[in-house]
Design an enzyme around this catalytic site. Sequence first.
Site, PDB file in Angstrom:
ATOM      1  N   ALA A  10     -16.844   2.082 -26.181  1.00 52.92           N
ATOM      2  CA  ALA A  10     -17.903   2.997 -25.739  1.00 52.92           C
ATOM      3  C   ALA A  10     -17.589   4.447 -26.104  1.00 52.92           C
ATOM      4  CB  ALA A  10     -18.090   2.869 -24.222  1.00 52.92           C
ATOM      5  N   THR A  77      -8.320   4.202 -28.107  1.00 50.72           N
ATOM      6  CA  THR A  77      -8.034   2.776 -27.896  1.00 50.72           C
ATOM      7  C   THR A  77      -7.811   2.564 -26.396  1.00 50.72           C
ATOM      8  OG1 THR A  77      -5.642   3.049 -28.230  1.00 50.72           O
ATOM      9  CG2 THR A  77      -6.957   2.573 -30.192  1.00 50.72           C
ATOM     10  N   LYS A 106      -5.391   7.223 -21.715  1.00 52.84           N
ATOM     11  CA  LYS A 106      -4.489   7.840 -20.736  1.00 52.84           C
ATOM     12  C   LYS A 106      -3.022   7.451 -20.929  1.00 52.84           C
ATOM     13  CE  LYS A 106      -7.418   6.227 -17.535  1.00 52.84           C
ATOM     14  NZ  LYS A 106      -8.742   6.245 -18.148  1.00 52.84           N
ATOM     15  N   VAL A 133      -8.878  12.814 -17.689  1.00 48.81           N
ATOM     16  CA  VAL A 133      -8.984  13.023 -16.240  1.00 48.81           C
ATOM     17  C   VAL A 133     -10.395  13.468 -15.891  1.00 48.81           C
ATOM     18  CG1 VAL A 133      -8.090  14.255 -14.232  1.00 48.81           C
ATOM     19  CG2 VAL A 133      -6.567  13.727 -16.140  1.00 48.81           C
ATOM     20  N   GLY A 135     -13.364  12.217 -16.822  1.00 48.86           N
ATOM     21  CA  GLY A 135     -14.436  12.026 -17.805  1.00 48.86           C
ATOM     22  C   GLY A 135     -15.056  13.343 -18.230  1.00 48.86           C
ATOM     23  N   GLU A 190     -15.722  -3.822 -14.261  1.00 45.86           N
ATOM     24  CA  GLU A 190     -15.438  -4.752 -15.346  1.00 45.86           C
ATOM     25  C   GLU A 190     -15.176  -6.146 -14.795  1.00 45.86           C
ATOM     26  OE1 GLU A 190     -12.642  -3.264 -18.254  1.00 45.86           O
ATOM     27  OE2 GLU A 190     -13.155  -1.224 -17.635  1.00 45.86           O
ATOM     28  N   LYS A 205      -4.491   9.071 -13.755  1.00 40.16           N
ATOM     29  CA  LYS A 205      -5.077  10.413 -13.844  1.00 40.16           C
ATOM     30  C   LYS A 205      -4.243  11.413 -13.044  1.00 40.16           C
ATOM     31  CE  LYS A 205      -9.588   8.428 -14.726  1.00 40.16           C
ATOM     32  NZ  LYS A 205     -10.752   7.784 -14.105  1.00 40.16           N
ATOM     33  N   GLY A 297     -17.854   6.728 -18.661  1.00 44.09           N
ATOM     34  CA  GLY A 297     -19.021   6.505 -19.512  1.00 44.09           C
ATOM     35  C   GLY A 297     -18.745   6.989 -20.927  1.00 44.09           C
TER      36      GLY A 297
END
Lengths: 313, 176
Positions: A10, A77, A106, A133, A135, A190, A205, A297
């Site tokens: 995404a 990735t 991360k 951290v 988004g 998920e 984060k 997102g």
Amino acid sequence: MRLAIMGAGAVGASVAELASAYGHEVTAIADSNSAAIDPNGLDTEAALATKRASGTVGDDSPESVLEAEYDVLVEATPTTLGDAEPGYSHTVSALERDRHVVLANKGPIAERYDEVRAHERNSEGRVSFDATVGGAIPVLTTIDDIGRSNVTAVRGVLNGTANFILSRMAAESLDYEHVLAEAQDLGVAEADPTFDVDGTDAALKCVILANVLFGGGYALSDAAVEGIREIPGAALQLAAEDGQTIRLIGEVVDEEIRVGPRLVPETGTLAVSGTQNIVQLQTERAGRLNISGRGAGGDETATAVLGDINRLL
Amino acid sequence: MSERTDVRAHTVRLELDDEPGELLNALGPIAEHGGNLLSIFHERGNRTPRGRIPVEVDVEATPERFDRIVDALRQTGVNVVQAGAERYSEELTVLLIGHLIETDFSDTLSRFERCSSASVAEVSLTVADDATDASSARIRLAAHAGETDRALDTIREVATEKDITVISPLTGGDAV
């Protein structure tokens, strides 16, 4: 800038789609088992269409992207723990070529921060990772603006999936399993929600925040982490009777990292609902700063990645 | 349930003359009226303006018995400065999740009080329908000023031993 994008999920796909609007050119993109490379500028739409149709972005090998022509490597990735591979090696490879690296992954900066920084010191390239951290929320950029030594503590809701589950459980008096299934149907959780509901994602984060605030030295193993799976709906109701609610809160305070469910006032600043994230920075002389927004997102995270790229100019 | 939680920890603050036998004299009425002596803090080096020695006594008793203890202390001429829960100036609310009933809930609560000098002020319990599921409780504790951290440490200790999850309030963040 010429961008090479590792990872076509995404976030990677969104960076590829939005790059030209930000004045950048994509010269290579790779997913886990293929790559498309064009030093004169890739037709990203075609590469992504190929991926949708055949499952691969092109005919090249993912590793060949590391040798391609580019100015910035976008590492998107999936986050991995421990050795943080392959993201870590991708990062090192770019720095060794004196290229910049912008991470959405991360793993390398949570688990191997000091090593990444050591490679950066020996390179003309720079490493930035605002997307890791919060988004779309400019958490690290804000810390950078305030000056990290002026930030005395960070607290916040850093995982939208866990927050969605807790706020739905509280609002609808439902149990964890029920709301999790609903979240999975909605695409908020998920199929394997472990990373989110066990607090791992929020903890990573916080580890990154601690590394930034205290100049490194932290990994996931330094965080005290508790998740939300064991919380019955009844506990949220008991909290509500007292004007409170439960949120999965990450804290970086006194050089310690804690993530776990905490009681917060129902109408308090930190009790954001749904998939919202919020970060509260406690500052030396300027009180508390609260920044909230979408913590995950594709387009949201890509926005942060492209912001990092623009700051490299 | 109500009978057991009625037994609370109470703090009595006394001022004693610096004379032999005064402390023993003060403790007598506590035992005589069924109070369970939890601790005595004898501030010998610290005098009141009138030259007396302040003594703080923690007693476990039902409210009725505690009232009788305070009356008896006053009747024997002991100077009772403060009695009861007035000194519990801070509150702490926590949620407990786990097999609360099976792990002896009243023992859990009394250990919170015994070890932390906090007092359980309110308990709301939701027992799971299915015995294999976890029950939840909301506990409001009254603690001495500055002692909520110690109370929380005690709660965590007892809870860990009984495999109970503690959800504690976020401190230091924005309350509103």
